[in-house]
Design a protein around this motif. Structure first.
Motif, PDB file in Angstrom:
ATOM      1  N   ARG A   1       0.838  -1.196   0.000  1.00 14.22           N
ATOM      2  CA  ARG A   1       0.000   0.000   0.000  1.00 14.22           C
ATOM      3  C   ARG A   1       0.876   1.250   0.000  1.00 14.22           C
ATOM      4  O   ARG A   1       1.940   1.296   0.609  1.00 14.22           O
ATOM      5  N   LEU A   2       0.375   2.303  -0.633  1.00 14.95           N
ATOM      6  CA  LEU A   2       1.000   3.626  -0.555  1.00 14.95           C
ATOM      7  C   LEU A   2      -0.089   4.675  -0.435  1.00 14.95           C
ATOM      8  O   LEU A   2      -1.202   4.490  -0.914  1.00 14.95           O
ATOM      9  N   CYS A   3       0.254   5.798   0.181  1.00 12.05           N
ATOM     10  CA  CYS A   3      -0.683   6.924   0.228  1.00 12.05           C
ATOM     11  C   CYS A   3      -0.465   7.808  -0.991  1.00 12.05           C
ATOM     12  O   CYS A   3       0.385   7.532  -1.844  1.00 12.05           O
ATOM     13  N   SER A   4      -1.230   8.889  -1.068  1.00 11.67           N
ATOM     14  CA  SER A   4      -1.110   9.780  -2.224  1.00 11.67           C
ATOM     15  C   SER A   4       0.287  10.377  -2.320  1.00 11.67           C
ATOM     16  O   SER A   4       0.841  10.513  -3.421  1.00 11.67           O
TER      17      SER A   4
ATOM     18  N   THR B   1      -9.448  29.475  19.576  1.00 12.51           N
ATOM     19  CA  THR B   1      -8.335  28.555  19.811  1.00 12.51           C
ATOM     20  C   THR B   1      -7.817  28.060  18.475  1.00 12.51           C
ATOM     21  O   THR B   1      -8.554  27.435  17.706  1.00 12.51           O
ATOM     22  N   LEU B   2      -6.550  28.330  18.203  1.00 13.30           N
ATOM     23  CA  LEU B   2      -5.900  27.863  16.971  1.00 13.30           C
ATOM     24  C   LEU B   2      -5.343  26.460  17.185  1.00 13.30           C
ATOM     25  O   LEU B   2      -4.662  26.193  18.172  1.00 13.30           O
ATOM     26  N   ASN B   3      -5.621  25.591  16.230  1.00 10.13           N
ATOM     27  CA  ASN B   3      -5.102  24.236  16.197  1.00 10.13           C
ATOM     28  C   ASN B   3      -4.386  24.076  14.861  1.00 10.13           C
ATOM     29  O   ASN B   3      -4.975  24.312  13.813  1.00 10.13           O
ATOM     30  N   THR B   4      -3.092  23.737  14.897  1.00 13.20           N
ATOM     31  CA  THR B   4      -2.339  23.581  13.655  1.00 13.20           C
ATOM     32  C   THR B   4      -2.135  22.102  13.357  1.00 13.20           C
ATOM     33  O   THR B   4      -2.210  21.258  14.247  1.00 13.20           O
ATOM     34  N   GLY B   5      -1.863  21.784  12.100  1.00 15.25           N
ATOM     35  CA  GLY B   5      -1.649  20.388  11.744  1.00 15.25           C
ATOM     36  C   GLY B   5      -1.357  20.213  10.270  1.00 15.25           C
ATOM     37  O   GLY B   5      -0.967  21.158   9.575  1.00 15.25           O
ATOM     38  N   ARG B   6      -1.579  18.993   9.790  1.00 17.29           N
ATOM     39  CA  ARG B   6      -1.232  18.626   8.422  1.00 17.29           C
ATOM     40  C   ARG B   6      -2.483  18.495   7.554  1.00 17.29           C
ATOM     41  O   ARG B   6      -3.593  18.357   8.055  1.00 17.29           O
ATOM     42  N   ILE B   7      -2.270  18.488   6.250  1.00 22.10           N
ATOM     43  CA  ILE B   7      -3.314  18.104   5.321  1.00 22.10           C
ATOM     44  C   ILE B   7      -2.899  16.823   4.608  1.00 22.10           C
ATOM     45  O   ILE B   7      -1.761  16.364   4.733  1.00 22.10           O
ATOM     46  N   ARG B   8      -3.819  16.282   3.856  1.00 22.04           N
ATOM     47  CA  ARG B   8      -3.659  14.935   3.307  1.00 22.04           C
ATOM     48  C   ARG B   8      -2.481  14.791   2.357  1.00 22.04           C
ATOM     49  O   ARG B   8      -1.725  13.812   2.426  1.00 22.04           O
ATOM     50  N   ASP B   9      -2.298  15.744   1.468  1.00 26.17           N
ATOM     51  CA  ASP B   9      -1.402  15.535   0.330  1.00 26.17           C
ATOM     52  C   ASP B   9      -0.100  16.322   0.394  1.00 26.17           C
ATOM     53  O   ASP B   9       0.653  16.326  -0.586  1.00 26.17           O
ATOM     54  N   GLN B  10       0.171  17.002   1.518  1.00 26.35           N
ATOM     55  CA  GLN B  10       1.419  17.752   1.627  1.00 26.35           C
ATOM     56  C   GLN B  10       2.222  17.283   2.827  1.00 26.35           C
ATOM     57  O   GLN B  10       1.676  16.704   3.767  1.00 26.35           O
ATOM     58  N   TRP B  11       3.509  17.565   2.774  1.00 30.91           N
ATOM     59  CA  TRP B  11       4.428  17.116   3.820  1.00 30.91           C
ATOM     60  C   TRP B  11       5.269  18.291   4.286  1.00 30.91           C
ATOM     61  O   TRP B  11       5.876  19.002   3.493  1.00 30.91           O
ATOM     62  N   HIS B  12       5.303  18.489   5.591  1.00 27.01           N
ATOM     63  CA  HIS B  12       6.121  19.524   6.215  1.00 27.01           C
ATOM     64  C   HIS B  12       6.003  20.852   5.475  1.00 27.01           C
ATOM     65  O   HIS B  12       4.910  21.375   5.306  1.00 27.01           O
TER      66      HIS B  12
ATOM     67  N   ARG C   1      -0.090  17.221  -8.988  1.00 27.24           N
ATOM     68  CA  ARG C   1      -1.212  16.368  -8.583  1.00 27.24           C
ATOM     69  C   ARG C   1      -1.503  16.528  -7.090  1.00 27.24           C
ATOM     70  O   ARG C   1      -2.662  16.606  -6.670  1.00 27.24           O
ATOM     71  N   LEU C   2      -0.449  16.595  -6.267  1.00 24.59           N
ATOM     72  CA  LEU C   2      -0.662  16.735  -4.837  1.00 24.59           C
ATOM     73  C   LEU C   2      -1.160  18.129  -4.463  1.00 24.59           C
ATOM     74  O   LEU C   2      -1.837  18.307  -3.450  1.00 24.59           O
ATOM     75  N   SER C   3      -0.817  19.117  -5.271  1.00 25.94           N
ATOM     76  CA  SER C   3      -1.245  20.483  -4.976  1.00 25.94           C
ATOM     77  C   SER C   3      -2.671  20.761  -5.421  1.00 25.94           C
ATOM     78  O   SER C   3      -3.226  21.811  -5.104  1.00 25.94           O
ATOM     79  N   ALA C   4      -3.269  19.847  -6.155  1.00 22.61           N
ATOM     80  CA  ALA C   4      -4.588  20.105  -6.740  1.00 22.61           C
ATOM     81  C   ALA C   4      -5.713  20.048  -5.716  1.00 22.61           C
ATOM     82  O   ALA C   4      -6.749  20.684  -5.892  1.00 22.61           O
ATOM     83  N   HIS C   5      -5.539  19.300  -4.644  1.00 26.10           N
ATOM     84  CA  HIS C   5      -6.629  19.117  -3.683  1.00 26.10           C
ATOM     85  C   HIS C   5      -6.857  20.368  -2.846  1.00 26.10           C
ATOM     86  O   HIS C   5      -7.971  20.902  -2.785  1.00 26.10           O
ATOM     87  N   LEU C   6      -5.809  20.854  -2.200  1.00 25.45           N
ATOM     88  CA  LEU C   6      -5.880  22.061  -1.376  1.00 25.45           C
ATOM     89  C   LEU C   6      -4.664  22.908  -1.736  1.00 25.45           C
ATOM     90  O   LEU C   6      -3.556  22.639  -1.271  1.00 25.45           O
ATOM     91  N   ALA C   7      -4.885  23.924  -2.562  1.00 28.86           N
ATOM     92  CA  ALA C   7      -3.771  24.627  -3.187  1.00 28.86           C
ATOM     93  C   ALA C   7      -3.377  25.913  -2.480  1.00 28.86           C
ATOM     94  O   ALA C   7      -2.431  26.565  -2.905  1.00 28.86           O
ATOM     95  N   GLU C   8      -4.087  26.295  -1.433  1.00 31.80           N
ATOM     96  CA  GLU C   8      -3.725  27.532  -0.738  1.00 31.80           C
ATOM     97  C   GLU C   8      -3.980  27.369   0.747  1.00 31.80           C
ATOM     98  O   GLU C   8      -4.776  26.521   1.169  1.00 31.80           O
TER      99      GLU C   8
ATOM    100  N   SER D   1      -6.565  12.752  -5.164  1.00 37.74           N
ATOM    101  CA  SER D   1      -5.289  13.142  -5.753  1.00 37.74           C
ATOM    102  C   SER D   1      -4.606  11.988  -6.459  1.00 37.74           C
ATOM    103  O   SER D   1      -3.873  12.196  -7.427  1.00 37.74           O
ATOM    104  N   CYS D   2      -4.820  10.775  -5.991  1.00 39.46           N
ATOM    105  CA  CYS D   2      -4.144   9.628  -6.605  1.00 39.46           C
ATOM    106  C   CYS D   2      -4.496   9.491  -8.079  1.00 39.46           C
ATOM    107  O   CYS D   2      -3.642   9.178  -8.913  1.00 39.46           O
TER     108      CYS D   2
END
Length: 888
Positions: free
Chosen positions: A42-45, A582-593, A603-610, A835-836
């Motif tokens: 298995r792999l993620c997007s 209250t601000l909560n920070t975190g990650r989104i599905r298709d981006q890293w750090h 392709r990875l930028s197409a889901h949430l681009a801003e 995105s896949c």
């Protein structure tokens, strides 16, 4: 001949095996390794898109000194001389290394050996401090060692999986797939999600507990007392293998259900349902991640969870135990070699004089660090106040990722000497380097990483290093030699470093320490090249085997017993009249750090681009914020960001979620960690990124725009209060808002996107409706298109992007670009959901209207959700939204 290379994904701590296929022409394709025990193919997007991130755009290709090209000898001599001079004049604690979970274990090992054993300071810390330090501290307090007791298989063996502060579907997608598959095959299995947000992970939850931020200690403290009061106690385990239960019960008295309800924000009914489920289910795994760790009470949260497993003896057996999900690919490997400022190599303790003497003797080092060094936040405080005068930053971007990021940027900019080793030349941090060193990246690096279940895997290079790029271990070795320690840093490759690391792990161990891989201490290069994934421990004269810890005790405190730890109640509200959210920070599905790699994939930028802020609709109404408005967020640090508003009832009232990926390269004001104060857990030193008081107000601009362009805009040509730039198929996409450029839109576009003088322009200005649309062509090719309005621009963005790779043979085709929508009969995917396979919302909606009423049916029709599965929750929401329409 085309050839396959087995290696390991460089993203999250799951540690998936991948197979890179290299064709004769150098083209690379990626697939999951079906034999790797972390992912079984298995792999993620993100993992699926790895081949799309291997280009050389923006790479550091040669050493630079003060922005000017240099050579390796000159650059390394400069680094060594400045470090030597600083140490001579101010002592070893005047220098520091700030490293990264992106390093391989061999890089990490050499860095720690050089700093702690030969420079003689422990001022080496890692960005892993930002993600898992509280877990380490909790493990060490409870177990006497930083030991992860279980393994991934426990997710499939458990009858109850509790996910605390973990959006597993987006942050550890392959584990989520394994869990979802197990639940589908055993419908009686239960999943509880504990999170202030209703995330994609909640899609498989039998119970979602939307607790207050930092309410975890109260929740699990209440659970422990409920278990004790109802007799759900493994008395033999507690008697034989633990210490401190009586003290815990006396010093942490049980609160009433009403008080626990008030502290957590959960109803009494919700509490009782969770407590009863935990009590009656023996096979329980509690997974936790950044929602637990990134807190001023993070270590106490970890111990509150572990306390419940110790009380019930549910640890170390199949389907039972606490499981820390690490954020980075080699955070665990860094922990093994003492990558944190308060640790020594091979899980030895820097505060233990016996351990210090042992490591010094093993290394034959002239000195050894005698006290813990500065943890990440304190390290940059020391840079700011001048105590640290020479700083080496490796494979990380603290100007974006550290809390109070603006202050960190100022501190680094003022530091007398800064070295940065990285793969990208124009990160927010690299721009501040006096010496910039070109490192090898994924696909070129060679060494090992360790995942969240203690599994060591090979990361193998399958591409040659570009130009003058060199491995991080090599750079460190060269500095060690130049500082006069040739014999100690006589490494000819990662195999020799790994063998030394393995030898140290078993050196005078005799079962005293959990980490032991001495079976590989005589490994040679051939054996290292062939090394298969294995779990530690693997002592000398043993074969690798799957393992768990602590089912029969055997903890690593001197008496070999675990400790129940009294935990402080967190959850104090930080909000005020001036900062009501209250601000909560975190990650989104298709981006890293900070998107150094993933941002290269269109392709990875197409889901949430801003950059965006999730806000509850009723909160937005109270503050006059509309969906897709821009919103200005301000914190007590004095910093502010401007991001897009995303209204959703998945977000709790009074809370706002913003991802942490955007940088000064990709957005005007999107560095969300600039809003996060430098508050840390007093035990672990980990910053608190999940409970920050902020204010929110709408940002109204005189003009809004959306741009697609074949070329990246030139730096310094975006004079707008808001802009967000992302890769797109055939070029780039740009959102903007602010004042119109003084030279006018045509001249600005020609300069910003380097359009040739002969580029044809078509367009119009709507003086009544306030809209301007311009498109520039070179023959049949669209070079750039601008869509401008006095309100957020309504244009089919994915269709507009597709025009960058389309042919525009006649006037009508060019006119459709200006119109911003396809002609009748042409496909408009709409916003990308999967995105896949680049499947848009309009395609999914069409399949639903044609009769696809389940996620599986949609997948069969358009492929969406059939690879990594991370978009399945979103597809289900689209189905639910379409049902009333389909019924009309």
């Amino acid at each position: 001949m085309p050839h396959d290379v087995k290696t390991t994904c460089p993203y999250c701590g799951v540690g998936c095996g991948v197979i890179a296929r290299v064709e004769d022409d150098g083209q690379v394709s990626i697939k999951g390794d079906p034999e790797h025990p972390a992912n079984f193919g298995r792999l993620c997007s993100k993992g699926s898109a790895l081949a799309e991130t291997l280009d050389l755009e923006g790479r550091v290709l040669y050493p630079q000194i003060d922005g000017t090209r240099s050579d390796w000898d000159t650059a390394l001599d400069r680094v060594a001389s400045r470090f030597r001079q600083t140490i001579a004049e101010h002592g070893p604690d005047a220098v520091a290394f700030y490293v990264s979970g992106q390093l391989l274990t061999e890089d990490y090992y050499v860095a720690n050996k050089l700093m702690k054993g030969f420079i003689g300071s422990a001022n080496i810390d890692t960005n892993s401090r930002l993600c898992m330090a509280s877990s380490v501290a909790g493990h060490r307090r409870a177990f006497g060692s930083d030991t992860v007791p279980g393994c991934y298989e426990d997710l499939e063996c458990a009858d109850l999986v509790v996910l605390v502060g973990s959006n597993m579907a987006w942050c550890h997608p392959v584990l989520y797939q394994r869990l979802a598959a197990a639940k589908a095959s055993r419908p009686d299995m239960k999943v509880v999600v504990i999170d202030p947000r209703r995330t994609a992970t909640s899609d498989i939850a039998d119970l979602h507990l939307q607790l207050h931020p930092d309410g975890d200690v109260a929740l699990f403290g209440g659970l422990l007392h409920h278990l004790h009061q109802t007799g759900v106690v493994d008395h033999a385990f507690v008697r034989d293998h633990t210490v401190g239960l009586e003290v815990l019960l006396a010093e942490e008295p049980g609160s009433s259900l009403a008080a626990t309800s008030n502290a957590t924000g959960l109803s009494v009914e919700e509490l009782l349902r969770f407590y009863a489920l935990f009590a009656v289910t023996e096979k329980v795994v509690t997974c936790y991640s950044q929602g637990v760790n990134q807190s001023t009470s993070g270590t106490d949260k970890v111990n509150a969870i572990i306390n419940c497993h110790l009380l019930t003896g549910r640890i170390g057996r199949p389907g039972m135990g606490p499981l820390s999900l690490t954020g980075q690919p080699n955070a665990m490997g860094g922990r093994e070699v003492g990558g944190l400022a308060n640790m020594l190599a091979a899980h030895m303790a820097i505060e233990n004089p016996v351990h210090r003497e042992r490591v010094q003797r093993f290394w034959n080092a002239p000195r050894i660090a005698e006290k813990p060094g500065l943890k990440a936040v304190d390290m940059f405080e020391a840079v700011a106040d001048g105590r640290i005068k020479a700083l080496w930053i490796m494979a990380t971007n603290p100007v974006v990722s550290m809390p109070d990021a603006d202050r960190v940027r100022v501190a680094i900019a003022a530091c007398p000497f800064v070295v940065v080793s990285d793969i990208q030349s124009d990160t927010d941090t690299a721009r501040l380097a006096h010496v910039l060193l070109p490192s090898t990246g994924w696909g070129e690096k060679d060494g090992t990483v360790t995942n969240s279940e203690r599994r060591i895997s090979r990361q193998r290079g399958f591409l040659p290093p570009p130009s003058e790029a060199r491995p991080d271990w090599w750079q460190l070795t060269e500095i060690g030699r130049r500082l006069g320690h040739e014999a100690a840093f006589d490494y000819d490759g990662p195999a020799k470093i790994f063998a030394e690391h393995a030898l140290l792990s078993g050196f005078e161990n005799d079962g005293e320490r959990d980490f032991d891989i001495a079976a590989f201490s005589d490994i040679d290069r051939k054996g290292f090249d062939a090394l298969a994934p294995f779990q530690w421990p693997c002592p000398a004269r043993t074969e690798p085997r799957e393992s768990r810890f602590f089912a029969a005790g055997g903890f690593y405190h001197p008496d070999r017993k675990a400790r129940f730890v009294v935990s402080r109640q967190g959850g104090a509200a930080r909000r005020s009249t001036d900062f009501p959210f209250t601000l909560n920070t975190g990650r989104i599905r298709d981006q890293w750090h900070t998107m150094t790699r993933t941002g290269k994939s269109a392709r990875l930028s197409a889901h949430l681009a801003e950059p965006f802020a999730e806000i509850h609709p009723r909160d937005a109404l109270d503050y006059d914020i509309r969906d897709a408005d821009l919103v200005d967020l301000v914190s007590e640090t004095g910093a502010h960001v401007i991001v897009r508003a995303l209204l959703t009832d998945r977000q709790a009232r009074g809370s706002i979620f913003v991802p942490m990926h955007w940088t000064g390269e990709t957005a005007a004001l999107g560095r969300i960690d600039a809003l996060v104060p430098s508050r840390t857990d007093p035990v672990s030193g980990q910053p608190a990124s999940k409970n920050v008081a902020i204010a929110a107000r709408p940002y109204r601009a005189p003009v809004y725009g959306f741009v697609v362009s074949a070329n990246r805009p030139e730096r310094g040509t975006l004079p707008f209060a808001y802009w967000a730039l992302a890769r797109a198929e055939g070029g780039y996409r740009l959102e903007l808002a602010g004042e119109s450029p003084p030279e006018g839109w045509e001249l600005w576009a020609r300069a910003a996107f380097c359009l040739p003088a002969g580029a044809d322009m078509v367009g119009y200005v709507d003086t009544v409706g306030g809209g301007t649309r311009l498109a520039f062509f070179d023959g049949q090719q669209l070079l750039a298109a601008l869509f401008l309005s006095d309100r957020p621009v309504a244009v089919s963005r994915q269709w507009a992007i597709s025009q960058l790779t389309a042919e525009h043979l006649d006037r009508s085709a060019r006119s459709r670009v200006i119109a911003g929508r396809p002609a009748a009969g042409q496909i408009d995917k709409g916003a990308i959901v999967c995105s896949c396979f680049s499947v848009g919302i309009n395609e999914i909606a069409a399949s639903i209207r044609s009769g696809c009423g389940t996620v599986e049916a949609v997948g069969q029709a358009v492929n969406a959700g059939t690879n990594c599965g991370s978009c399945r929750a979103e597809i289900r929401r689209i189905i639910d939204a379409q049902r009333p329409i389909a019924a009309e």
